[in-house]
Design a protein around this motif. Structure first.
Motif, short mmCIF file in Angstrom:
data_model
loop_
_atom_site.label_atom_id
_atom_site.label_comp_id
_atom_site.label_asym_id
_atom_site.label_seq_id
_atom_site.Cartn_x
_atom_site.Cartn_y
_atom_site.Cartn_z
N THR A 37 60.32 17.76 34.15
CA THR A 37 61.75 17.54 33.94
C THR A 37 62.23 16.23 34.55
OG1 THR A 37 62.35 18.71 35.99
CG2 THR A 37 62.12 20.04 33.99
N LYS A 38 61.37 15.59 35.32
CA LYS A 38 61.77 14.36 36.02
C LYS A 38 61.10 13.11 35.44
CE LYS A 38 62.09 16.95 40.37
NZ LYS A 38 61.57 17.08 41.76
N GLY A 39 60.10 13.30 34.60
CA GLY A 39 59.39 12.15 34.05
C GLY A 39 58.47 12.56 32.93
N VAL A 40 57.44 11.75 32.68
CA VAL A 40 56.48 12.01 31.60
C VAL A 40 55.58 13.17 31.99
CG1 VAL A 40 54.65 11.03 30.17
CG2 VAL A 40 56.52 9.58 30.96
N ARG A 41 55.45 14.14 31.10
CA ARG A 41 54.61 15.31 31.35
C ARG A 41 53.14 14.94 31.46
NH1 ARG A 41 56.71 20.33 29.63
NH2 ARG A 41 54.61 20.91 28.95
N ALA A 42 52.40 15.74 32.25
CA ALA A 42 50.96 15.49 32.41
C ALA A 42 50.24 15.59 31.07
CB ALA A 42 50.37 16.49 33.41
N GLY A 43 50.69 16.51 30.21
CA GLY A 43 50.07 16.67 28.91
C GLY A 43 50.24 15.47 28.01
N SER A 44 51.22 14.60 28.34
CA SER A 44 51.47 13.39 27.57
C SER A 44 50.93 12.15 28.27
CB SER A 44 52.98 13.23 27.32
OG SER A 44 53.49 14.33 26.61
N GLY A 45 50.16 12.37 29.32
CA GLY A 45 49.55 11.26 30.04
C GLY A 45 50.30 10.81 31.28
N GLY A 46 51.35 11.54 31.67
CA GLY A 46 52.13 11.16 32.84
C GLY A 46 51.51 11.65 34.14
N TYR A 47 51.94 11.07 35.24
CA TYR A 47 51.44 11.46 36.57
C TYR A 47 52.58 11.72 37.54
CZ TYR A 47 46.94 9.87 34.79
OH TYR A 47 45.80 9.72 34.04
N THR A 48 53.73 12.14 37.00
CA THR A 48 54.89 12.44 37.84
C THR A 48 54.59 13.58 38.81
OG1 THR A 48 56.23 11.89 35.90
CG2 THR A 48 57.37 12.89 37.77
N TYR A 49 53.68 14.47 38.43
CA TYR A 49 53.35 15.61 39.28
C TYR A 49 52.81 15.21 40.65
CZ TYR A 49 48.57 14.72 37.59
OH TYR A 49 47.36 14.14 37.28
N LEU A 50 52.31 13.98 40.76
CA LEU A 50 51.79 13.52 42.06
C LEU A 50 52.89 13.40 43.11
CD1 LEU A 50 49.26 10.77 40.86
CD2 LEU A 50 48.72 13.05 41.75
N TYR A 51 54.14 13.37 42.66
CA TYR A 51 55.28 13.29 43.58
C TYR A 51 55.95 14.64 43.78
CZ TYR A 51 54.68 8.35 42.47
OH TYR A 51 54.14 7.10 42.28
N GLU A 52 55.35 15.68 43.23
CA GLU A 52 55.94 17.02 43.32
C GLU A 52 55.24 17.87 44.40
OE1 GLU A 52 57.99 20.08 43.31
OE2 GLU A 52 58.61 18.49 41.90
#
Length: 327
Positions: A37-52
């Motif tokens: 909800t805060k950035g590009v999803r991991a399934g789409s190649g994003g790495y926002t989860y590293l800040y979660e």
């Protein structure tokens, strides 16, 4: 299979590992959804989860589980430890049902039970492990022609999946991401087995870290784990957790035991009856996984038809403009 103190220690560690790993799937999934909800999803190649932080909590749970699993391989044979990963299926499926609201249909529950029955059959008829007294012995097994061919085939399959199938089918076919994790996982376990033996022997007074082979196995574990973490995150962010866990478990178990059989020749000491029983165990596990996969959406469909907070009698009444699903 003899019940030795080492086997008991291995079983306890393997069960603990499954509980931590099964829980980590749920925590990481919640972290991935929140990060999405805060950035590009991991399934789409994003790495926002590293800040979660929630994702990291799940990662810590998985690390603890993997450490316990790592230790289990030092005490018990891979063909005994690996099938116990079925417990993580039950843990993740039940938690996904209550925490993530990924409803598990009754046939899904039956699928989980079949996985457990098949795993129990394998555990009860597991072969005795060869006595290993040095990492050099493991290296000797790993450099035999049979295992070298197996390793090359695995690396080629992984490369094909990554470069050809991930761009086309990664977001629509669960088997692509999970296949990469499972194939690499079989190589990881063989290297983890070597590292576990090295640590066990080192703590008992025979230093194994003076051999370069120990460090080669350490490097292999690191590289393979990075691949598995990356593609497992993509799978978790794209597909239903209750389905990922059993499919990953079955594929991982099959490839790991196959690798162990080729590398350590585990089944040389078994008779035909034991081998047939283990094969039946595999078929039972596969049947459970197939059932789980085919019924993965039935629970959610039932939940949509009958909301959680609505009684069966209330569902018969005409709908009003303010009525709806309580999701």
């Amino acid at each position: 299979m003899g019940v030795s103190p080492d086997n008991v220690h291995g079983l306890i560690l393997a069960v603990s590992s499954s509980i931590f790993i099964g829980t980590s799937f749920i925590i990481k999934k919640k972290g991935l959804k929140k990060a999405g909800t805060k950035g590009v999803r991991a399934g789409s190649g994003g790495y926002t989860y590293l800040y979660e932080p929630l994702w990291w909590a799940g990662m810590i749970s998985m690390i603890v589980g993997e450490i316990a699993n790592f230790a289990a391989y030092a005490f018990a044979p891979a063909i005994l430890v690996t099938p116990l990963g079925a417990l993580s299926i039950i843990v993740s499926a039940v938690l996904a049902h209550f925490v993530l609201e990924e409803k598990l249909h009754i046939f899904g529950v039956l699928g989980c039970v079949l996985c457990m029955v098949g795993s129990t059959s394998i555990v009860l008829h597991a072969p005795q492990e060869r006595q290993i007294n040095s990492v050099k012995q493991v290296w000797h097994h790993a450099t035999q022609p049979g295992f070298i061919i197996y390793t090359v085939v695995i690396l080629v399959l992984v490369a094909v999946l990554i470069f050809r199938f991930v761009p086309r089918y990664g977001k629509t076919h669960l088997i692509v991401y999970v296949g990469i994790c499972s194939l690499m996982g079989s190589l990881t376990v063989m290297s983890v087995k070597a590292m576990g033996i090295a640590l066990k022997l080192t703590f008992s007074g025979t230093n194994q870290f003076k051999y370069y082979e120990t460090w080669v196995f350490t490097l292999i574990v690191t590289v393979c784990c990075l691949f598995q973490i990356n593609y497992l995150n993509k799978a978790l962010d794209t597909f239903n957790t209750a389905v990922i866990s059993p499919v990953y478990y079955v594929m991982f178990t099959i490839f790991t035991i196959l690798a162990s059989m080729i590398m350590f020749k585990d089944w040389e000491s078994q008779n035909a009856s034991q081998i047939v029983t283990e094969l039946c165990g595999f078929i039972t596990i596969l049947s459970g996984t197939f059932l789980l996969h085919k019924t993965k959406d039935m629970g959610n469909e039932a939940a949509k038809e009958l909301p959680v907070f609505q009684s069966p009698r209330a569902s018969e009444a005409p709908s009003s403009p303010i009525s709806g699903s309580h999701r």
